[in-house]
Write a protein that holds these residues in place. Structure first.
Motif, PDB file in Angstrom:
ATOM      1  N   PHE A  17       0.844  -1.182   0.000  1.00 13.24           N
ATOM      2  CA  PHE A  17       0.000   0.000   0.000  1.00 13.24           C
ATOM      3  C   PHE A  17       0.879   1.231   0.000  1.00 13.24           C
ATOM      4  O   PHE A  17       1.895   1.267   0.689  1.00 13.24           O
ATOM      5  N   LYS A  23      -1.892  13.496   0.261  1.00 12.21           N
ATOM      6  CA  LYS A  23      -2.246  13.092  -1.084  1.00 12.21           C
ATOM      7  C   LYS A  23      -3.144  14.100  -1.768  1.00 12.21           C
ATOM      8  O   LYS A  23      -4.043  14.654  -1.156  1.00 12.21           O
ATOM      9  N   THR A  25      -5.675  14.590  -5.188  1.00  7.89           N
ATOM     10  CA  THR A  25      -6.255  13.956  -6.361  1.00  7.89           C
ATOM     11  C   THR A  25      -6.719  15.007  -7.354  1.00  7.89           C
ATOM     12  O   THR A  25      -7.177  14.680  -8.430  1.00  7.89           O
ATOM     13  N   GLU A  26      -6.624  16.280  -6.965  1.00  9.79           N
ATOM     14  CA  GLU A  26      -7.014  17.308  -7.910  1.00  9.79           C
ATOM     15  C   GLU A  26      -5.841  17.647  -8.815  1.00  9.79           C
ATOM     16  O   GLU A  26      -4.685  17.537  -8.432  1.00  9.79           O
ATOM     17  N   LEU A  27      -6.193  18.096  -9.994  1.00  3.56           N
ATOM     18  CA  LEU A  27      -5.170  18.415 -10.985  1.00  3.56           C
ATOM     19  C   LEU A  27      -4.206  19.456 -10.433  1.00  3.56           C
ATOM     20  O   LEU A  27      -2.993  19.331 -10.525  1.00  3.56           O
ATOM     21  N   LYS A  28      -4.772  20.489  -9.799  1.00  2.00           N
ATOM     22  CA  LYS A  28      -3.961  21.573  -9.247  1.00  2.00           C
ATOM     23  C   LYS A  28      -2.936  21.009  -8.276  1.00  2.00           C
ATOM     24  O   LYS A  28      -1.751  21.293  -8.364  1.00  2.00           O
ATOM     25  N   LYS A  30      -1.898  17.992  -8.051  1.00  8.55           N
ATOM     26  CA  LYS A  30      -0.947  17.093  -8.691  1.00  8.55           C
ATOM     27  C   LYS A  30       0.153  17.871  -9.389  1.00  8.55           C
ATOM     28  O   LYS A  30       1.301  17.451  -9.439  1.00  8.55           O
ATOM     29  N   ILE A  79      -9.522  -5.578  -4.472  1.00  9.27           N
ATOM     30  CA  ILE A  79      -8.213  -5.013  -4.767  1.00  9.27           C
ATOM     31  C   ILE A  79      -7.344  -6.107  -5.395  1.00  9.27           C
ATOM     32  O   ILE A  79      -7.693  -7.288  -5.329  1.00  9.27           O
TER      33      ILE A  79
ATOM     34  N   TYR B 166      -9.105   8.622 -10.943  1.00 11.82           N
ATOM     35  CA  TYR B 166      -7.736   9.024 -10.622  1.00 11.82           C
ATOM     36  C   TYR B 166      -7.561  10.540 -10.643  1.00 11.82           C
ATOM     37  O   TYR B 166      -6.689  11.073  -9.987  1.00 11.82           O
ATOM     38  N   LEU B 167      -8.384  11.208 -11.467  1.00 10.55           N
ATOM     39  CA  LEU B 167      -8.267  12.662 -11.564  1.00 10.55           C
ATOM     40  C   LEU B 167      -9.663  13.262 -11.488  1.00 10.55           C
ATOM     41  O   LEU B 167     -10.396  13.304 -12.471  1.00 10.55           O
ATOM     42  N   ASP B 169     -10.769  16.203 -11.219  1.00  6.86           N
ATOM     43  CA  ASP B 169     -11.068  17.427 -11.963  1.00  6.86           C
ATOM     44  C   ASP B 169     -11.732  17.144 -13.299  1.00  6.86           C
ATOM     45  O   ASP B 169     -12.404  18.007 -13.866  1.00  6.86           O
ATOM     46  N   LYS B 252      -8.317  -2.009 -11.662  1.00  2.00           N
ATOM     47  CA  LYS B 252      -7.653  -2.724 -10.571  1.00  2.00           C
ATOM     48  C   LYS B 252      -7.330  -1.807  -9.399  1.00  2.00           C
ATOM     49  O   LYS B 252      -7.199  -2.262  -8.279  1.00  2.00           O
ATOM     50  N   GLU B 256      -8.686   1.391  -4.231  1.00  2.00           N
ATOM     51  CA  GLU B 256      -7.643   2.017  -3.408  1.00  2.00           C
ATOM     52  C   GLU B 256      -7.548   3.510  -3.659  1.00  2.00           C
ATOM     53  O   GLU B 256      -6.726   4.185  -3.065  1.00  2.00           O
TER      54      GLU B 256
END
Lengths: 415, 258
Positions: A17, A23, A25-28, A30, A79, B166-167, B169, B252, B256
């Motif tokens: 893991f 973390k 997950t938003e574009l900004k 990232k 998973i 995954y994204l 936005d 997959k 997570e």
């Protein structure tokens, strides 16, 4: 290729893991803070392999976070492993999260259809099972009411009834038998046995070792991402429990040292401790609990030897003195008490500093937390130094008998 | 092949999700399911009012010209936008239980599709009553183009659904993209209005042939060319193959990444 006789083959699976520090997950996030996306890899399972034969029931045991639920989730295909393979033959049903997809506004009957369809059943197949499901759930009168009017027990009963009536070839169960009232639990348990007798392969993750022993043919103990031991449930569980007790003793020892330092400080601060009273002609100075090897200890297994090692200081001569001790459970129940007079020891006087020991050869207490009181008294019963709750200790055991004390006993069965 | 069989086994789940969605859409309203028909009818009335009185366009019966293209367009737009959140919306289920994850975008697209079919009842009623009439032979081709569009929409939904996990936005970006694409597709105008130099770019839009075929069948009452149908079909197949491959790879990690 898979062996024909196996229902599940797990080959060298590793699961890691990523634990992100922060973390995004938003574009900004990232793009701006790509440096922030640092993570730590946590290996949950390392190169684990096992097989389950068709019709076999196995239990996965291990302490929290050892990777057993992760294994089950991978078997369910929620998973996926980072490397290695999992192969399975037959329809899989899982009793991991009950009532997935339940809609509170729909009736029990409609929810049976929705929920069963998530297990891959067709309308025809559900029709054929509907009566069985309703009968098993014991919700005949309420089945056309919306699910939001159900109590949580009714809700679980319905969900369990659906999941268990799927007629899967492989049934995966996570801590499921902890639901419903005692009667329904017993019913589920019987149903599980029945399903097993029909040849369904079962994998159970549970902390209730007793349930695993009753159903499973084999137990796999997972420790730190590896298989520590597998085999007959009773043998595996015995080893597992021994290991757990040792871990527990270790941890308690660490905690105790901290606590003792704190308590010592408190004691020095408050000269007149309320837990301690008497004339103070003589006083306890050091108090220690030892195991049979003479090491300081505060956790004991039922039946171990426990030694109280006590030093005292004499201010003024105490004639005809009496030493005593008492053991109380943490809820205040008086388990045992005695002193040198009760035990008919010869009379003695205290003239100078000294030491005495009490060896409790068989500490036959049931697991729990206990306090120990120690006393020095005058012969007629007035306290010189009565020290309440002088020591705290814990008793652990593999055996789950109940009560206060383990009374030595033998069974003789004439069958 | 194995995946297809599994999806077939899970057909009941798809049906029940579609049913839930269609029934839940107008839940709690007095007219309930009737709204499925009232809604497009009212929309059509507004178009008629605006375009035949205020803003007169160069096409006769412009409201029909617009409407027969707008309904398939709305199916596409909802497939992309609802499709992109189809996995996210059901994350509790995805985290808890196994089922082929494709079920979710399929159900979303299918429910949009069924909604379009129901709206087509309104279209036919209006076509007949407005005096425009229908060409039965051309209408026979309608199911073909509908299926082609379904395949195309599903392919795109598979792509955006898996990427959005995954994204996040992407769902908002798609809102803008879909709006922009609407003006680049012959929904409000015909392709005859596009200047010649822009035609090659215009033709690259996979939606263009589909929307044009709808209009050809219903507004112009013509049987569509086989080549344009075939072209649309091939585009759809390419999208669904890419969509499924991408989806299979990304699914997959779904559980997570919530």
């Amino acid at each position: 290729m898979m062996d024909e006789r196996n229902a599940i083959e797990v080959r060298n699976i590793t699961k890691t893991f990523k634990v992100y520090y922060d973390k995004g997950t938003e574009l900004k996030e990232k793009m701006l803070f790509w440096k922030r996306n640092r993570y730590e890899n946590k290996d949950v399972l390392k190169n684990v392999s096992f097989e389950v034969k068709k019709g076999e029931a196995i239990g996965l045991v291990g302490k929290n976070g050892c990777g057993k639920s992760t294994t089950l989730k991978m078997l369910t295909k929620i998973i996926y492993p980072n490397s290695g393979e999992i192969e399975m033959q037959g329809r899989v049903s899982s009793l991991i999260e009950l009532g997935a997809g339940f809609h509170p506004d729909m009736s029990g009957r409609e929810n049976i259809y929705t929920n069963a369809s998530i297990f891959g059943l067709t309308k025809k197949e559900i029709d054929a099972r509907l009566d069985d499901i309703i009968r098993f759930s014991e919700l005949e009168e309420y089945i056309d009411n919306p699910v939001r009017t159900y109590s949580s027990g009714m809700y679980t009963r319905l969900a369990f009834s659906v999941a268990i009536n799927v007629d899967a070839d492989i049934l995966l169960i996570d801590e499921i038998l902890a639901v419903g009232d005692a009667n329904f639990q017993a019913k589920c348990f019987n149903k599980l046995r029945e399903i097993k007798a029909e040849g369904t392969t079962i994998v159970i993750v549970s902390h209730s070792l007793g349930q695993i022993e009753q159903i499973c043919d084999r137990s796999i103990w997972i420790r730190d991402g590896h298989i520590a031991l597998e085999g007959n449930p009773k043998d595996v569980h015995m080893e597992y429990l021994n290991y757990m007790n040792e871990q527990r003793i270790d941890r308690l020892e660490r905690e105790r040292t901290d606590m003792q330092i704190r308590e010592m400080n408190e004691r020095n601060d408050v000269n007149k401790n309320k837990k301690r009273y008497g004339s103070e002609d003589a006083k306890f100075t050091t108090i220690r609990m030892l195991d049979k090897d003479g090491n300081e200890q505060s956790t004991f297994k039922t039946g171990d030897e426990m030694i109280l090692d006590l030093d005292y200081h004499v201010e003024q001569k105490v004639t005809d003195a009496v030493f005593g001790f008492g053991i109380f459970r943490n809820d205040g129940l008086w388990c045992y008490g005695t002193n040198t007079r009760i035990d008919r020891m010869k009379n003695f006087d205290l003239e100078k500093d000294g030491n005495f020991k009490v060896a409790i050869t068989d500490l036959n207490l049931i697991p729990g937390q206990y306090w120990c009181d120690i006393t020095i008294e005058y012969g007629e019963g007035n306290p010189v130094d009565y020290y309440k709750q002088a020591m705290k200790f814990e008793v652990v055991s593999n055996v789950t008998d109940v009560g206060i004390s383990r009374i030595p006993h033998n069974w003789e069965l004439n069958l | 092949m194995k995946q297809l069989k599994e999806l077939y086994d899970y057909r009941e789940m798809i049906f029940s999700l579609v049913k839930k969605d269609l029934r839940g859409r107008y839940k709690g309203s007095v007219l309930g399911f009737l709204w499925t028909f009232i809604n497009p009818l009212l929309q059509l009335m507004v178009f008629t009012l605006v375009f035949s009185i205020i803003m007169r366009a160069g096409y006769e019966q412009y409201y029909l010209f617009l409407f027969v293209a707008l309904v398939p367009w709305m199916f596409f737009a909802s497939s992309v936008q609802d499709g992109s959140t189809s996995i996210l919306r059901e994350k509790d289920m995805v985290k808890k239980i196994y089922f082929p994850r494709e079920v979710l975008p399929i159900a979303t697209v299918t429910s949009g599709f069924v909604n379009m079919l129901l709206t087509f009842i309104v279209i036919f009623v209006v076509l007949i009553f407005s005096g425009r009439g229908i060409n039965p032979l051309a209408v026979l081709c309608l199911p073909v183009v509908m299926i082609v569009q379904y395949i195309l929409c599903l392919g795109i939904a598979l792509i955006v659904a898996s990427l959005t996990v995954y994204l996040r936005d992407l769902q908002y970006i798609l809102g803008i993209l879909v709006m922009a694409l609407q003006y680049m597709t012959p929904v409000m105008y015909g392709s005859d209005m596009v200047p010649d130099w822009a035609l090659p770019i215009f033709r690259m839009n996979p939606l263009t042939p589909v929307i044009e075929i709808y209009r050809q069948i219903l507004y112009y009452k013509q049987i569509p060319h086989l080549t344009s149908l075939l072209l649309a079909f091939c585009t759809g197949v390419v999208f669904i193959v890419i969509g499924e491959l991408l989806f299979r790879k990304l699914q997959k990690g779904f559980a997570e990444n919530f």
